[in-house]
Scaffold this active site. Structure first.
Site, PDB file in Angstrom:
ATOM      1  N   LYS A   1      46.558  13.010  21.071  1.00 63.36           N
ATOM      2  CA  LYS A   1      46.722  13.371  19.653  1.00 63.36           C
ATOM      3  C   LYS A   1      45.342  13.526  19.021  1.00 63.36           C
ATOM      4  O   LYS A   1      44.968  12.806  18.102  1.00 63.36           O
ATOM      5  CB  LYS A   1      47.520  12.280  18.929  1.00 63.36           C
TER       6      LYS A   1
ATOM      7  N   GLY B   1      41.377  11.728  15.985  1.00 60.34           N
ATOM      8  CA  GLY B   1      42.593  11.435  16.736  1.00 60.34           C
ATOM      9  C   GLY B   1      43.503  10.587  15.871  1.00 60.34           C
ATOM     10  O   GLY B   1      43.034   9.906  14.953  1.00 60.34           O
ATOM     11  N   TYR B   2      44.776  10.607  16.183  1.00 62.59           N
ATOM     12  CA  TYR B   2      45.767   9.929  15.348  1.00 62.59           C
ATOM     13  C   TYR B   2      46.375   8.726  16.071  1.00 62.59           C
ATOM     14  O   TYR B   2      46.927   8.867  17.153  1.00 62.59           O
ATOM     15  CB  TYR B   2      46.857  10.914  14.922  1.00 62.59           C
ATOM     16  N   LEU B   3      46.261   7.556  15.426  1.00 62.10           N
ATOM     17  CA  LEU B   3      46.984   6.375  15.911  1.00 62.10           C
ATOM     18  C   LEU B   3      48.456   6.531  15.562  1.00 62.10           C
ATOM     19  O   LEU B   3      49.342   6.130  16.310  1.00 62.10           O
ATOM     20  CB  LEU B   3      46.453   5.100  15.241  1.00 62.10           C
TER      21      LEU B   3
END
Lengths: 150, 150
Positions: free
Chosen positions: B83, B29-31
């Site tokens: 995300k 997942g994307y921060l």
């Protein structure tokens, strides 16, 4: 998840014996710092290293923070080059709250800003700053760490 | 700092006995994931947790990665909601290189993409893909993890 609820003030008059209060030199740098408030910040405060994710703008922001090992910090820190700042943070008790006074160094040497963090929005709204604090500059981009670091 | 030098391919024909190769389910997942290639990615691969900072576009990118404790991962992971992607990664030896085949799950169920990482740009340029690999899709946004996760 932590909701960061804070207000920021100029300082009219520094407390006497400032250095008698708990203080730490803080170096921080940004892996990511966007105009919309999204940021990933690395911080060294004394011997404590951390990574903080923040999202949102204004008085209330989403905040997630993890402590890092020195090794984790050292791997990521070089990527913050050009987006760093150094300040000394003094913690001044004020009732059940703490006023944090940040005295900036290096290119912002001498800049002084105070921050107060609250448990809830009600507390933030009802806060009566002591008379040694000056204008409320919450949200003023000139005092945003994100911009001071760029 | 690690320079990530890789090429990405479609897969014409999956290797026989795909599941006999080392493989792992990967959740990532994307921060942060920006169009200009700046990203902060969280990944769980088996029992290994990591945070990766990437910057830049194209075949060569700056990459810094740290392993996270499960606790650090759990604190940050919720911020990647919306995300994320899940894939199974198979590692197929190919001479001294490894072809990583990613089989995506959930909303991209069935999508298959292969990646090869190189030590240097010369190696990337001179690589002759085996005939079971298809078109080179390096840099094609349709196969970017960043976009597949959004």
């Amino acid at each position: 998840m932590h909701r960061e609820i804070e207000r920021k003030f100029l300082v009219r008059k520094l407390p006497a014996d400032l250095t008698s209060y708990p203080h730490n030199e803080i170096s921080q740098g940004y892996l990511v710092s966007r105009d919309d408030g999204l940021q990933v910040r690395l911080r060294q405060a004394g011997q404590t290293y951390s990574l903080t994710f923040k999202r949102g703008k204004g008085k209330v922001r989403e905040e997630r923070e993890v402590e890092l090992s020195p090794g984790q910090f050292d791997t990521l820190w070089p990527a913050t080059e050009g987006k760093r700042l150094v300040k000394t943070r003094y913690e001044i008790p004020h009732g059940h709250l703490v006023v944090e006074i940040d005295v900036y160094h290096e290119k912002h040497e001498g800049l002084v800003v105070a921050e107060v963090e609250f448990d809830d929005e009600e507390g933030a709204k009802n806060f009566h700053p002591p008379d040694w604090l000056g204008d409320d500059v919450s949200g003023d981009p000139r005092y945003s760490n994100q911009l001071l670091a760029s």
